[in-house]
Design a protein around this motif. Structure first.
Motif, PDB file in Angstrom:
ATOM      1  N   GLN A  64     -17.932   3.684  19.918  1.00 25.02           N
ATOM      2  CA  GLN A  64     -19.251   4.010  20.449  1.00 25.02           C
ATOM      3  C   GLN A  64     -19.269   5.404  21.071  1.00 25.02           C
ATOM      4  O   GLN A  64     -20.236   6.165  20.895  1.00 25.02           O
ATOM      5  CB  GLN A  64     -19.684   2.958  21.483  1.00 25.02           C
ATOM      6  N   GLY A  65     -18.208   5.740  21.758  1.00 21.20           N
ATOM      7  CA  GLY A  65     -18.133   7.071  22.341  1.00 21.20           C
ATOM      8  C   GLY A  65     -18.066   8.165  21.296  1.00 21.20           C
ATOM      9  O   GLY A  65     -18.691   9.227  21.439  1.00 21.20           O
ATOM     10  N   GLU A  66     -17.298   7.934  20.230  1.00 24.74           N
ATOM     11  CA  GLU A  66     -17.201   8.933  19.158  1.00 24.74           C
ATOM     12  C   GLU A  66     -18.525   9.089  18.417  1.00 24.74           C
ATOM     13  O   GLU A  66     -18.865  10.191  17.958  1.00 24.74           O
ATOM     14  CB  GLU A  66     -16.083   8.538  18.199  1.00 24.74           C
ATOM     15  N   ARG A  67     -19.299   8.024  18.300  1.00 25.41           N
ATOM     16  CA  ARG A  67     -20.621   8.137  17.678  1.00 25.41           C
ATOM     17  C   ARG A  67     -21.552   9.013  18.510  1.00 25.41           C
ATOM     18  O   ARG A  67     -22.342   9.801  17.967  1.00 25.41           O
ATOM     19  CB  ARG A  67     -21.222   6.742  17.484  1.00 25.41           C
ATOM     20  N   LEU A  68     -21.453   8.886  19.830  1.00 26.11           N
ATOM     21  CA  LEU A  68     -22.242   9.769  20.684  1.00 26.11           C
ATOM     22  C   LEU A  68     -21.843  11.225  20.480  1.00 26.11           C
ATOM     23  O   LEU A  68     -22.692  12.124  20.414  1.00 26.11           O
ATOM     24  CB  LEU A  68     -22.063   9.368  22.154  1.00 26.11           C
ATOM     25  N   GLN A  69     -20.516  11.477  20.388  1.00 31.43           N
ATOM     26  CA  GLN A  69     -20.042  12.849  20.179  1.00 31.43           C
ATOM     27  C   GLN A  69     -20.512  13.411  18.838  1.00 31.43           C
ATOM     28  O   GLN A  69     -20.809  14.608  18.720  1.00 31.43           O
ATOM     29  CB  GLN A  69     -18.512  12.895  20.256  1.00 31.43           C
ATOM     30  N   SER A  70     -20.588  12.544  17.833  1.00 34.07           N
ATOM     31  CA  SER A  70     -20.931  13.020  16.486  1.00 34.07           C
ATOM     32  C   SER A  70     -22.408  13.371  16.330  1.00 34.07           C
ATOM     33  O   SER A  70     -22.804  13.929  15.299  1.00 34.07           O
ATOM     34  CB  SER A  70     -20.550  11.959  15.448  1.00 34.07           C
ATOM     35  N   ALA A  80     -17.588   7.687  13.049  1.00 34.65           N
ATOM     36  CA  ALA A  80     -16.568   7.700  14.100  1.00 34.65           C
ATOM     37  C   ALA A  80     -15.250   8.119  13.461  1.00 34.65           C
ATOM     38  O   ALA A  80     -15.177   8.396  12.263  1.00 34.65           O
ATOM     39  CB  ALA A  80     -16.463   6.321  14.753  1.00 34.65           C
ATOM     40  N   ARG A  81     -14.204   8.155  14.273  1.00 34.05           N
ATOM     41  CA  ARG A  81     -12.902   8.609  13.768  1.00 34.05           C
ATOM     42  C   ARG A  81     -12.037   7.457  13.278  1.00 34.05           C
ATOM     43  O   ARG A  81     -10.850   7.634  13.014  1.00 34.05           O
ATOM     44  CB  ARG A  81     -12.174   9.377  14.870  1.00 34.05           C
ATOM     45  N   ARG A 105     -20.490  16.308  12.075  1.00 28.91           N
ATOM     46  CA  ARG A 105     -19.534  15.529  11.271  1.00 28.91           C
ATOM     47  C   ARG A 105     -20.276  14.887  10.102  1.00 28.91           C
ATOM     48  O   ARG A 105     -19.760  14.811   8.994  1.00 28.91           O
ATOM     49  CB  ARG A 105     -18.890  14.464  12.169  1.00 28.91           C
ATOM     50  N   THR A 133     -26.856  14.763  11.925  1.00 29.64           N
ATOM     51  CA  THR A 133     -27.019  15.772  12.972  1.00 29.64           C
ATOM     52  C   THR A 133     -28.311  16.551  12.774  1.00 29.64           C
ATOM     53  O   THR A 133     -29.018  16.871  13.744  1.00 29.64           O
ATOM     54  CB  THR A 133     -25.809  16.723  12.984  1.00 29.64           C
ATOM     55  N   SER A 163     -22.022  17.124  16.448  1.00 32.74           N
ATOM     56  CA  SER A 163     -20.800  17.749  15.926  1.00 32.74           C
ATOM     57  C   SER A 163     -20.897  18.139  14.454  1.00 32.74           C
ATOM     58  O   SER A 163     -19.970  18.740  13.923  1.00 32.74           O
ATOM     59  CB  SER A 163     -19.618  16.782  16.122  1.00 32.74           C
TER      60      SER A 163
END
Length: 744
Positions: free
Chosen positions: A669-675, A738-739, A680, A685, A678
């Motif tokens: 969930q955190g990586e989705r917020l970052q993306s 996500a990663r 990605r 985006t 980004s």
């Protein structure tokens, strides 16, 4: 495994007859007022003179014997001495006295049969009563008499009086119920005692550099590190990255040391010449004259600004720094009355009969106290009172009950006997009402390989008296630990290691006291080993987290009911409240704090009236599986067969897999917020960036109240306007990358 229904693990309030009944409301007005008064007959024997010889050689090995009905107590004996000095005090509980005459006999120690020298008789009805703080009763000389009442040669110095446990002679006296104990050392082990923990310091060794090293092998640059040893503690720096004869480290080594500083700090510079092979750096010598060419540069100092942790921070009894100059004034006094215990379990077998020799240990701050041992009783009465200064209300006092296994000849096995645990109680001072006497019966619970077991109950009276309410309230705004812990923090691994060293030093010092407070007692009181893996404790912590989140879950369910119009009247009222708060946003924070105030006032009527105690259900002790308990009581490293270890390892992997999945989901969930920004996913985006631009323009031209009202009414819309499929924002968020696809 379900606990038996007949077990009662609850806390009970009691109404003991404290302080002789001198009570004014919740406050008591007599001395030694937190315990029930106990009457004792005190006998202080000082010395004797001009005792006649009894042996063939004319010598005498004298001792004094006291007889009071079925009671018999004796002093130590002296060899070949006609003018002995004992200076011993004996106490006989009045409740157990079944005689009218105290008989004091002087005897000669012999191999076969002890010889009678003379006696002094006292009528109990004529013995004076002494109430503290009266002046001490002076001993008098008494002429010895034979069995027929005739005067014989020899005199004895005695003082006999009736008193209570508040008498100053009480802690020094030998008690009559310990008369069956054999051996002076074992008898000393039954007395009450106050101990002080050694004053602990952190010793910081800051290793900077070394100069002009001369290694054993001149053809290579040394791989050098510094090793430091202080008592049983050893630490070392990393190998210096500068491969020269002038290595640098700039590294801290931390140790725990105690006053008085008895052990030297030994430092050595060592060279790693091969794997698992090190050698000292030796300095060059010329002929017979030794020339020191190498130097080491370092700083050593005692850290007085830290609090040396020897307890878990969750229930510390002291949070002050080591240096007294940094101490603040006390905020109050803690008084503890250790009354009695009921229904203690038999802990050992003596002469084919089960029995328990119980005593209590209480620890708060640097002061440890130990009550006397009550011999062979499942309902011992101690009625001893102790006092501590309090410097922080958010601290915990710990009271433990133990069975004395060092009586009746002591430990003939040379250290094999260990005092058994009967149970432990923790009381947090901040949960107590000030200036009120709390009298409760606490269950004594011990977790055993067969499950949790109630070993009895202990009755305590506790009073926390506050000297300055303002100073105590101010403590709630202060950091929990001294400032050095936050300005120059120690790592978690450092703190764990230093705490282990501190507990070892404290247990070693207290075990050398007289009578000793043994290592197993100190470690149990300080909760050594509580960090070890336990399936039961892990499940308990999960349930604790669920209990904390249950409030948020309940709010979420309540809000869903509002949004789905389960109760239309409530939903309409929420709409009105929401409309008022949006139109008058300055009322939002006052409304929140007013609501919290009303909740607090509403719950005041249900406030806890009893101190917290050991909770078996919270600890998952009443439902723990036998295999989980066996794993918890396993040694480290394990002593179980490989098949059992394999089953437990597979179970641990299964549980760790579930935890791993939960942690992975949170990371996703955190990586989705970052993306979102980004690139990605360039299309996602791009959509989000365009949405942000449109939202920025719309919010600039639209009043905030309108946006809030539209959003709120949309969230609270009627179910007929809702779709069962997830909303567009949720669908968009779940499609973000996500990663996880990059992990092996």
């Amino acid at each position: 495994m379900q606990r038996p229904p007949q077990e009662d693990f609850s806390l009970k309030e009691t109404k003991p007859h404290l302080g002789g009944g001198k009570v004014s409301g919740d406050k008591l007005t007599s001395t030694y007022d937190l315990v029930e008064q106990m009457q004792y007959l005190y006998v202080r024997v000082v010395k004797a003179k001009d005792l006649p010889g009894k042996d063939v050689t004319g010598s005498l090995d004298p001792y004094v014997e006291f007889r009071l009905g079925n009671y018999r107590a004796t002093t130590r004996h002296f060899e070949k001495k006609s003018n002995p000095e004992w200076s011993q005090i004996f106490a006989f509980s009045k409740d157990r006295i079944q005689a009218s005459v105290l008989e004091v006999n002087v005897k000669d120690k012999d191999v076969v049969k002890d010889d009678f020298v003379g006696s002094v008789m006292f009528d109990l009805n004529e013995i004076p009563k002494r109430v503290p703080p009266d002046s001490a009763l002076a001993p008098q000389w008494y002429r010895l008499e034979d069995r027929n009442g005739n005067k014989v040669k020899g005199e004895l110095t005695l003082a006999v009086w009736m008193g209570t446990q508040a008498d100053e002679a009480f802690p020094e006296s030998w008690h009559s119920d310990a008369a069956t104990v054999s051996g002076a050392d074992a008898l000393a082990n039954t007395r009450s005692k106050v101990y002080l923990s050694p004053k602990l310091w952190y010793l910081r060794v800051y290793v900077i550099e070394a100069q002009d090293l001369i290694p054993g092998d001149r053809n290579r640059f040394p791989e050098v590190y510094v090793k430091a040893i202080l008592g049983n503690q050893a630490s070392r720096t990393k190998v210096s990255t500068s491969k020269t004869i002038n290595p640098m480290w700039n590294e801290d080594l931390m140790f725990v040391t105690a006053e008085p500083f008895e052990e030297p700090l030994i430092l050595s510079v060592e060279d790693r010449v091969a794997p698992n092979k090190d050698e000292h750096i030796i300095v060059e010598g010329e002929k017979k004259e030794i020339k020191f060419a190498s130097r080491i540069h370092m700083r050593l100092y005692l850290e007085g600004g830290y609090h040396v942790l020897d307890e878990s921070t969750h229930y510390s009894s002291d949070l002050r720094p080591t240096a007294k100059q940094l101490w603040k004034s006390s905020i109050g006094v803690l008084e503890l009355g250790i009354l009695n215990a009921q229904g203690l379990s038999p802990m050992k077998t003596k002469d084919g009969r089960a029995g328990t020799d119980a005593y209590c240990v209480a620890k708060y701050g640097q002061k440890w106290v130990r009550t006397r041992t009550v011999i062979d009783s499942f309902a011992p009465k101690w009625n001893e009172q102790y006092t501590w200064e309090v410097f922080d209300p958010c601290t915990v006092i710990t009271i433990g009950v133990f069975d004395n296994c060092h009586l009746h000849g002591g430990d003939k096995g040379g250290g094999g006997a260990r005092d058994s645990r009967i149970g432990k109680v923790r009381i947090r001072l901040s949960t107590l009402e000030t200036d009120r006497v709390h009298t409760h019966s606490y269950p004594l619970l011990v977790l055993q390989p067969t499950g949790v077991k109630k070993m009895g109950e202990i009755h305590l009276a506790v009073r926390f008296t506050c000297s300055s309410l303002l100073n105590m309230m101010q403590m709630y705004s202060q950091p929990l630990l001294p400032k050095m812990h936050y300005i120059y923090p120690l790592s978690i691994s450092q703190l764990d290691n230093l705490r282990h060293q501190a507990t070892q030093i404290v247990s070693m010092r207290l075990s050398r006291a007289e009578p000793p407070l043994r290592k197993e007692i100190v470690e149990y009181m300080l909760d050594v080993g509580s960090h070890m893996w336990s399936m039961r404790r892990s499940k308990a912590n999960v349930f604790r987290i669920m209990g904390v989140l249950s409030g948020l879950i309940a709010i979420r369910k309540w809000f869903d009911q509002i949004c789905n119009w389960k109760n239309p009247i409530t939903t309409v009222l929420i709409h009105i409240l929401f409309l008022i708060l949006v139109l008058y946003p300055e009322l939002i924070l006052p409304t929140i704090f007013l609501y919290l105030f009303l909740i607090g006032v509403w719950y005041y009527r249900w406030r806890p009236r009893h101190p917290p105690h050991m909770d078996t259900r919270l600890s998952c002790a009443d439902t723990a599986h036998p295999d989980e308990l066996d794993e918890e009581f396993d040694t480290f490293p394990t002593s179980r067969p490989p098949d059992t270890v394999q089953i437990r390892y597979d179970r641990l992997r299964s549980i760790a897999g579930r935890i791993q999945t939960v942690v992975g989901d949170m990371a996703t969930q955190g990586e989705r917020l970052q993306s979102l920004l980004s690139w990605r996913d360039p299309r996602a985006t791009a959509l989000f960036v365009i949405f942000c631009l449109i939202a920025a323009i719309a919010l600039c031209v639209t009043p905030f109240q309108v946006v809030a009202l539209v959003t709120g009414f949309y969230v609270l819309r009627h179910p007929r306007f809702r779709h069962k499929l997830p909303s567009v924002p949720v669908n968009f968020f779940r499609r973000l990358p996500a990663r996880t696809d990059c992990m092996l």
